[in-house]
Design a protein around this motif. Structure first.
Motif, PDB file in Angstrom:
ATOM      1  N   ILE A  77       0.833  -1.208   0.000  1.00 37.48           N
ATOM      2  CA  ILE A  77       0.000   0.000   0.000  1.00 37.48           C
ATOM      3  C   ILE A  77       0.863   1.252   0.000  1.00 37.48           C
ATOM      4  O   ILE A  77       0.503   2.263  -0.598  1.00 37.48           O
ATOM      5  N   SER A  78       2.034   1.183   0.616  1.00 38.63           N
ATOM      6  CA  SER A  78       2.905   2.358   0.653  1.00 38.63           C
ATOM      7  C   SER A  78       3.427   2.732  -0.726  1.00 38.63           C
ATOM      8  O   SER A  78       3.834   3.868  -0.952  1.00 38.63           O
ATOM      9  N   ARG A  79       3.419   1.798  -1.665  1.00 34.15           N
ATOM     10  CA  ARG A  79       3.850   2.110  -3.024  1.00 34.15           C
ATOM     11  C   ARG A  79       2.773   2.902  -3.754  1.00 34.15           C
ATOM     12  O   ARG A  79       3.075   3.679  -4.644  1.00 34.15           O
ATOM     13  N   GLU A  85      -5.624   9.826   3.496  1.00 39.05           N
ATOM     14  CA  GLU A  85      -6.736  10.490   2.821  1.00 39.05           C
ATOM     15  C   GLU A  85      -6.824  10.091   1.352  1.00 39.05           C
ATOM     16  O   GLU A  85      -7.913   9.852   0.825  1.00 39.05           O
ATOM     17  N   LEU A  86      -5.683   9.993   0.682  1.00 36.80           N
ATOM     18  CA  LEU A  86      -5.688   9.610  -0.732  1.00 36.80           C
ATOM     19  C   LEU A  86      -6.170   8.168  -0.907  1.00 36.80           C
ATOM     20  O   LEU A  86      -6.995   7.885  -1.777  1.00 36.80           O
ATOM     21  N   VAL A  87      -5.694   7.273  -0.071  1.00 36.48           N
ATOM     22  CA  VAL A  87      -6.139   5.872  -0.157  1.00 36.48           C
ATOM     23  C   VAL A  87      -7.644   5.788   0.092  1.00 36.48           C
ATOM     24  O   VAL A  87      -8.371   5.107  -0.637  1.00 36.48           O
ATOM     25  N   ALA A  88      -8.124   6.519   1.106  1.00 41.57           N
ATOM     26  CA  ALA A  88      -9.566   6.524   1.395  1.00 41.57           C
ATOM     27  C   ALA A  88     -10.359   7.092   0.222  1.00 41.57           C
ATOM     28  O   ALA A  88     -11.425   6.574  -0.126  1.00 41.57           O
ATOM     29  N   ARG A  96     -10.316   0.813  -8.689  1.00 39.69           N
ATOM     30  CA  ARG A  96      -9.988  -0.611  -8.532  1.00 39.69           C
ATOM     31  C   ARG A  96      -8.487  -0.756  -8.329  1.00 39.69           C
ATOM     32  O   ARG A  96      -7.714  -0.538  -9.256  1.00 39.69           O
ATOM     33  N   PHE A  97      -8.093  -1.125  -7.105  1.00 39.41           N
ATOM     34  CA  PHE A  97      -6.688  -1.400  -6.830  1.00 39.41           C
ATOM     35  C   PHE A  97      -6.590  -2.552  -5.841  1.00 39.41           C
ATOM     36  O   PHE A  97      -7.504  -2.786  -5.051  1.00 39.41           O
ATOM     37  N   LYS A  98      -5.503  -3.268  -5.936  1.00 37.61           N
ATOM     38  CA  LYS A  98      -5.218  -4.382  -5.027  1.00 37.61           C
ATOM     39  C   LYS A  98      -3.765  -4.289  -4.605  1.00 37.61           C
ATOM     40  O   LYS A  98      -2.921  -3.754  -5.322  1.00 37.61           O
ATOM     41  N   ILE A 110      -6.922  -2.599   4.514  1.00 38.47           N
ATOM     42  CA  ILE A 110      -6.254  -1.639   3.632  1.00 38.47           C
ATOM     43  C   ILE A 110      -6.118  -0.287   4.333  1.00 38.47           C
ATOM     44  O   ILE A 110      -5.056   0.349   4.287  1.00 38.47           O
ATOM     45  N   GLN A 111      -7.190   0.147   4.999  1.00 37.28           N
ATOM     46  CA  GLN A 111      -7.128   1.424   5.724  1.00 37.28           C
ATOM     47  C   GLN A 111      -6.082   1.374   6.832  1.00 37.28           C
ATOM     48  O   GLN A 111      -5.316   2.317   7.012  1.00 37.28           O
TER      49      GLN A 111
END
Length: 124
Positions: A77-79, A85-88, A96-98, A110-111
Motif C-alpha cells: 500500500i505504501s507504493r 486520505e488519498l487511499v480513502a 480498482r486497486f489491489k 487496507i485502511q
C-alpha cells in the motif's frame, strides 16, 4: 483472466532494496505468474505524500484502469500512497486497486495498512 496494471514507485533513486523499482518488478512478476494479464506497467520516482496530480505515471495508470476496467496492482500500500486520505478517496471513488502482499485484504485492513504507511513516512 483478470487484467491488471502494475504501478511501482520509490521515493528516491537511492532508496534501499526493500522498495526499489527492480525489487517491486520482481515481486509483481512472481506474484502474477500466469494468474493475471498485465496490460500496463508504470513506475516513477516520487514521494508517496505527493498528490496524484504531481505523479504523472500514477495518473496514466489511473486513466488506463478507468478506460479498460483493469485493476491497479501494487506490491505494498505504501507504493500507492503514504497518505491515508488519498487511499480513502480511492476507495470511496471505487478506484480498482489491489495490494499484492495482502491480496485478499478488505477495506478495513487496507485502511489500517495506509495508516501505518503514513506513520512510517512521518518517521522517515
Amino acid at each position: 483472466m483478470e487484467q491488471v496494471i502494475w504501478y511501482r514507485r520509490c521515493s528516491s533513486k537511492k532508496q534501499g532494496e526493500k522498495f526499489s523499482l527492480i525489487r517491486q518488478l520482481d515481486f509483481l512478476t512472481s506474484f502474477c505468474n500466469e494468474r493475471f494479464e498485465v496490460i500496463g506497467d508504470y513506475s516513477e520516482v516520487a514521494s508517496g505524500a505527493l498528490p496524484v496530480a504531481a505523479r504523472p505515471q500514477l495518473m496514466l495508470a489511473l486513466e488506463q484502469a478507468a478506460r479498460t476496467g483493469a485493476t491497479i496492482l501494487v506490491m505494498s500500500i505504501s507504493r500507492l500512497s503514504r497518505d491515508v486520505e488519498l487511499v480513502a478517496r480511492f476507495m470511496n471513488q471505487q478506484v480498482r486497486f489491489k495490494v499484492a502482499e495482502c491480496f485478499d485484504a478488505g477495506p478495513f485492513e487496507i485502511q489500517l495498512r495506509s495508516i501505518f504507511a503514513e506513520e512510517e513516512r512521518r518517521k522517515i
